[in-house]
Scaffold this motif. Structure first.
Motif, short mmCIF file in Angstrom:
data_model
loop_
_atom_site.label_atom_id
_atom_site.label_comp_id
_atom_site.label_asym_id
_atom_site.label_seq_id
_atom_site.Cartn_x
_atom_site.Cartn_y
_atom_site.Cartn_z
N TYR A 47 84.17 -29.91 -14.60
CA TYR A 47 83.79 -30.39 -15.93
C TYR A 47 82.35 -30.88 -15.97
O TYR A 47 81.86 -31.46 -15.00
CB TYR A 47 84.69 -31.54 -16.36
N SER A 48 81.70 -30.65 -17.12
CA SER A 48 80.39 -31.27 -17.36
C SER A 48 80.56 -32.24 -18.51
O SER A 48 81.25 -31.93 -19.49
CB SER A 48 79.37 -30.22 -17.81
N LEU A 49 79.92 -33.39 -18.39
CA LEU A 49 80.04 -34.39 -19.44
C LEU A 49 78.74 -34.41 -20.25
O LEU A 49 77.66 -34.53 -19.69
CB LEU A 49 80.29 -35.76 -18.79
N SER A 50 78.88 -34.27 -21.56
CA SER A 50 77.70 -34.30 -22.41
C SER A 50 77.24 -35.76 -22.59
O SER A 50 78.06 -36.64 -22.84
CB SER A 50 78.05 -33.68 -23.76
N VAL A 51 75.95 -35.99 -22.44
CA VAL A 51 75.40 -37.33 -22.67
C VAL A 51 74.85 -37.35 -24.10
O VAL A 51 73.96 -36.58 -24.45
CB VAL A 51 74.28 -37.66 -21.65
N SER A 52 75.43 -38.21 -24.92
CA SER A 52 75.05 -38.28 -26.33
C SER A 52 73.72 -38.98 -26.53
O SER A 52 73.25 -39.69 -25.65
CB SER A 52 76.09 -39.06 -27.12
N THR A 99 70.89 -44.21 -31.50
CA THR A 99 69.81 -45.12 -31.88
C THR A 99 70.20 -46.57 -31.62
O THR A 99 69.43 -47.47 -31.88
CB THR A 99 69.45 -44.95 -33.37
N ARG A 100 71.44 -46.82 -31.12
CA ARG A 100 71.79 -48.21 -30.84
C ARG A 100 71.12 -48.64 -29.53
O ARG A 100 70.74 -47.81 -28.71
CB ARG A 100 73.30 -48.43 -30.83
N VAL A 160 72.11 -41.63 -18.64
CA VAL A 160 73.41 -41.57 -17.97
C VAL A 160 74.51 -41.91 -18.99
O VAL A 160 75.41 -41.10 -19.25
CB VAL A 160 73.49 -42.57 -16.78
N ASP A 161 74.41 -43.09 -19.59
CA ASP A 161 75.41 -43.49 -20.58
C ASP A 161 75.10 -42.84 -21.93
O ASP A 161 75.99 -42.38 -22.63
CB ASP A 161 75.44 -45.01 -20.70
N TYR A 162 73.85 -42.88 -22.28
CA TYR A 162 73.34 -42.27 -23.52
C TYR A 162 71.88 -41.92 -23.29
O TYR A 162 71.24 -42.46 -22.38
CB TYR A 162 73.37 -43.29 -24.67
N HIS A 163 71.34 -41.08 -24.18
CA HIS A 163 69.89 -40.98 -24.32
C HIS A 163 69.58 -41.93 -25.47
O HIS A 163 70.00 -41.69 -26.60
CB HIS A 163 69.46 -39.56 -24.71
N PHE A 164 68.90 -43.03 -25.16
CA PHE A 164 68.58 -44.02 -26.19
C PHE A 164 67.26 -43.63 -26.84
O PHE A 164 66.25 -43.49 -26.14
CB PHE A 164 68.50 -45.42 -25.56
N VAL A 165 67.29 -43.45 -28.17
CA VAL A 165 66.09 -43.00 -28.87
C VAL A 165 65.86 -43.82 -30.14
O VAL A 165 66.74 -44.57 -30.57
CB VAL A 165 66.18 -41.49 -29.26
N THR A 166 64.69 -43.64 -30.74
CA THR A 166 64.40 -44.33 -32.00
C THR A 166 64.97 -43.51 -33.16
O THR A 166 65.32 -42.34 -32.99
CB THR A 166 62.87 -44.43 -32.22
N ASN A 167 65.00 -44.14 -34.32
CA ASN A 167 65.45 -43.45 -35.53
C ASN A 167 64.63 -42.19 -35.79
O ASN A 167 65.17 -41.15 -36.14
CB ASN A 167 65.26 -44.40 -36.72
N ASP A 168 63.28 -42.32 -35.63
CA ASP A 168 62.40 -41.18 -35.88
C ASP A 168 62.70 -40.02 -34.95
O ASP A 168 62.75 -38.86 -35.37
CB ASP A 168 60.92 -41.60 -35.70
N TYR A 210 73.00 -44.02 -35.48
CA TYR A 210 73.26 -42.59 -35.32
C TYR A 210 73.81 -42.33 -33.92
O TYR A 210 73.38 -42.97 -32.95
CB TYR A 210 71.95 -41.81 -35.37
N TYR A 211 74.73 -41.36 -33.86
CA TYR A 211 75.21 -40.85 -32.57
C TYR A 211 75.24 -39.33 -32.71
O TYR A 211 75.68 -38.83 -33.74
CB TYR A 211 76.63 -41.32 -32.28
N GLY A 212 74.81 -38.61 -31.68
CA GLY A 212 74.86 -37.15 -31.79
C GLY A 212 74.94 -36.47 -30.44
O GLY A 212 74.58 -37.03 -29.41
N THR A 213 75.42 -35.22 -30.50
CA THR A 213 75.56 -34.42 -29.28
C THR A 213 74.46 -33.38 -29.22
O THR A 213 74.44 -32.46 -30.04
CB THR A 213 76.92 -33.67 -29.29
N PRO A 214 73.51 -33.52 -28.29
CA PRO A 214 72.44 -32.53 -28.18
C PRO A 214 73.00 -31.14 -27.84
O PRO A 214 73.88 -31.00 -26.99
CB PRO A 214 71.57 -33.06 -27.03
#
Ligand code: 5GP
Length: 206
Positions: free
Chosen positions: A32-37, A40-41, A51-59, A80-84
């Motif tokens: 299995y591969s786990l997608s890292v979401s 913006t939190r 690892v847990d998330y890609h933390f990004v800005t709103n922009d 926002y939360y999303g799957t790249p």
């Protein structure tokens, strides 16, 4: 879309232990591969970027929406939360099964876009047990616990849209059961269109 791997979405009420389940399944099986979401939190204590998330800005998040870089994205508790898309597509094309641990709005978007997706819903054996687990953490205020339970009520409306329920009672059994369900789902005819085509071609000789 004809992927070689299976896309597996796992949702569940807050406090059902779905995060632990996913961690265990990743540890126990290597296919299995786990997608890292992306979110913006802000990171919580101990969470690691990438690892847990890609933390990004709103922009940054909104830029990727415009570039059609997400398989799905949703707003949850003011963020926002999303799957790249890129990672998931690459892994599926390389024949790996990809797990997304996402909430319900996102799960239903994925199923609409990729109907061959397997949707799993993790639930505790009862709501009494869910409440016990939420309180047992000892980290949440009464207000937050009530908010999560009322959110669970909203989410329960869509439980029957999922392909399988996973009742999280004993962790070990649950991990095995989840892996068994995924294996069985790989054999469903609609997920084996190429194989069926090949069998039919071979039968053309007769
Ligand atoms: P948390 O902030 O507690 O990490 O996550 C909040 C909720 O967002 C959880 O239900 C989690 O499953 C969900 N979530 C995490 N990543 C994604 C994602 O990429 N897309 C969607 N739709 N939900 C996500």
């Amino acid at each position: 879309m004809n992927h070689k791997g299976l896309l597996v979405v796992i949702s569940g009420f807050s406090g059902t232990g779905k995060g632990t389940l996913v961690k265990e399944i990743m540890k126990k099986y290597d296919n299995y591969s786990l997608s890292v979401s992306m979110t913006t939190r802000s990171p919580r204590t101990g969470e690691v970027d990438g690892v847990d998330y890609h933390f990004v800005t709103n922009d940054e998040f909104e830029k990727l929406i415009k570039e059609d870089g997400f398989i799905e994205h949703a707003g949850y508790c003011d963020h926002y939360y999303g799957t790249p898309k890129k990672f998931v597509e690459n892994e599926l094309n390389n024949g790996r099964d990809v797990i997304l641990e996402i909430e319900m709005q996102g799960a239903l978007q994925v199923k609409e876009k990729y109907p061959e997706t397997l949707l799993l819903f993790v639930t505790p054996p009862s709501i009494t047990e869910l409440e016990r687990r939420l309180r047992g953490r000892g980290t949440e205020t009464e207000e937050v616990i009530m908010k999560r339970l009322s959110r669970a009520k909203e989410e329960a409306v869509y439980m029957d849209k999922y392909d399988y329920l996973i009742i999280n009672d004993k962790l070990d059994e649950c991990v095995t059961e989840m892996n068994d369900i995924i294996n069985a789902a790989r054999r469903v005819p609609v997920r084996n269109i190429e194989f069926i085509g090949d069998i039919k071609n071979q039968l053309d000789r007769y």
